[in-house]
Design an enzyme around this catalytic site. Structure first.
Site, PDB file in Angstrom:
ATOM      1  N   TYR A   1       0.853  -1.198   0.000  1.00 38.14           N
ATOM      2  CA  TYR A   1       0.000   0.000   0.000  1.00 38.14           C
ATOM      3  C   TYR A   1       0.890   1.249   0.000  1.00 38.14           C
ATOM      4  O   TYR A   1       0.656   2.184  -0.767  1.00 38.14           O
ATOM      5  CB  TYR A   1      -0.889  -0.052   1.256  1.00 38.14           C
ATOM      6  CG  TYR A   1      -1.864   1.082   1.424  1.00 38.14           C
ATOM      7  CD1 TYR A   1      -3.073   1.099   0.738  1.00 38.14           C
ATOM      8  CD2 TYR A   1      -1.601   2.131   2.308  1.00 38.14           C
ATOM      9  CE1 TYR A   1      -3.989   2.128   0.919  1.00 38.14           C
ATOM     10  CE2 TYR A   1      -2.516   3.161   2.492  1.00 38.14           C
ATOM     11  CZ  TYR A   1      -3.709   3.152   1.808  1.00 38.14           C
ATOM     12  OH  TYR A   1      -4.619   4.170   1.986  1.00 38.14           O
TER      13      TYR A   1
ATOM     14  N   LYS B   1       1.011   4.176  -2.837  1.00 38.87           N
ATOM     15  CA  LYS B   1       0.694   5.576  -2.508  1.00 38.87           C
ATOM     16  C   LYS B   1       1.898   6.497  -2.751  1.00 38.87           C
ATOM     17  O   LYS B   1       1.730   7.646  -3.151  1.00 38.87           O
ATOM     18  CB  LYS B   1       0.186   5.671  -1.067  1.00 38.87           C
ATOM     19  CG  LYS B   1      -1.132   4.915  -0.818  1.00 38.87           C
ATOM     20  CD  LYS B   1      -2.289   5.438  -1.674  1.00 38.87           C
ATOM     21  CE  LYS B   1      -3.626   4.819  -1.276  1.00 38.87           C
ATOM     22  NZ  LYS B   1      -4.756   5.334  -2.080  1.00 38.87           N
TER      23      LYS B   1
END
Ligand SMILES: NC(=O)c1ccc[n+]([C@@H]2O[C@H](COP(=O)([O-])OP(=O)(O)OC[C@H]3O[C@@H](n4cnc5c(N)ncnc54)[C@H](O)[C@@H]3O)[C@@H](O)[C@H]2O)c1
Length: 285
Positions: free
Chosen positions: A171, A175
């Site tokens: 993640y 990002k």
């Protein structure tokens, strides 16, 4: 040493994109941050296309916007499908005549075991939704914005796009990718009158976080509780307000805007900016 975190203050008089009468497209608007932003943009006079893979959540958002006196329409779109992304943008143009504001917000965490134990299909899905789909959305949105002489694109990155994030390394990688993409697309303002920014929230009280906290796996649950203890929850509406500021403020371009508990939103700058002389980096000799 120069600070890399600067206070952000919207400059008065610099507003150019007033959402009133504009057309906005929001992915992942069937829940959480996307829904809060759909409500806020509609309240500020925009016609909002609510895009989501979750039909019932999306239709519920449209119902909420309409109940508050706003204008919205739902389109089913899985942002991992190029066909869906193209159809979602075509639907926006057909329904409301064009596209002025795009908020690429749909996102997920990596389910199951943490990387490197995670199954390849799980971490690939995270990268697909959280990064590759944002790239695809921007690519499809830009030509349609150009037809109206410009626009604003905001994506949802995360504070995990600006720091190491041990609970979900994939993640964080996705990002960070959104932050890098955003900063690298600053040129579009000069080229096409399109500003590209991203918002980097801390931990926000949405179904995404509630699901992790309710996790039946004790290890995952403990990680989630540790995260909330370290970064108290913020409301989805706070993120929506920051997105609205990024849309309105003509001086915000290529910006990664951190929003964490207890502090005003602030722009996090890269240590060096490409094309901008840095005396410390001058070649000697
Ligand atoms: N909640 C947090 O703490 C937090 C913090 C930082 C960043 N974010 C980011 O904010 C964004 C919104 O998350 P949220 O907290 O509102 O979560 P949420 O789960 O409430 O909402 C996410 C929405 O995205 C939709 N979605 C997921 N996959 C999709 C796909 N393939 N195509 C289309 N729609 C899809 C879901 O159906 C859902 O409606 C995400 O990008 C997330 O990574 C959340």
């Amino acid at each position: 040493m120069a600070a890399i975190v600067t206070d952000y203050r919207a400059q008065e008089g610099s507003e150019t994109m007033n959402p009133n009468g504009k057309v906005a497209l929001i992915t992942g608007a069937g829940s959480g941050i996307g829904r809060a932003t759909a409500l806020l943009l509609a309240e500020n006079g925009a016609s909002v296309v609510v895009a989501d893979v979750d039909e019932s959540g999306g239709n519920e958002t449209v119902g909420m916007v309409k109940a508050a006196g706003g204008e919205a329409a739902f389109v089913h779109a899985d942002v991992t499908s190029r066909d869906d992304v193209e159809a979602m943008v075509a639907f926006t143009k057909k329904t409301y005549g064009g596209l002025d504001i795009a908020y690429n917000n749909a996102g997920v965490g990596t389910p199951g075991a943490r990387f490197p134990d995670a199954a390849p299909q799980d971490w690939e899905r995270t990268l697909l939704i959280d990064l590759l789909a944002v790239v695809a959305c921007i690519q499809v949105q830009v030509p349609v914005m150009k037809e109206r002489g410009g626009g604003v694109i905001v994506s949802t990155a995360s504070i995990a796009g600006l720091m190491g994030y041990m609970p979900d390394p994939i993640y964080a990688a996705a990002k960070h990718g959104v932050v890098g993409l955003t900063r690298s697309m600053e040129f579009l303002q000069a080229e096409a009158n399109i500003r590209v920014n991203c918002v980097c929230p801390g931990v926000v009280d949405t179904p995404m976080i509630r699901k992790v906290r309710d996790n039946s796996d004790p290890e995952a649950k403990a990680r989630a509780e540790a995260m909330v203890a370290a970064m108290p929850l913020i409301e989805a509406g706070t993120i929506a307000e920051t997105v609205l500021d990024l849309i309105r403020d003509d001086s915000a371009n290529g910006v990664a805007m951190a929003v964490t508990y207890g502090r005003p939103p602030r722009q996090v700058e890269a240590p060096i900016r490409f094309g901008r002389p840095d005396p410390a980096q001058e070649r000697r000799g």
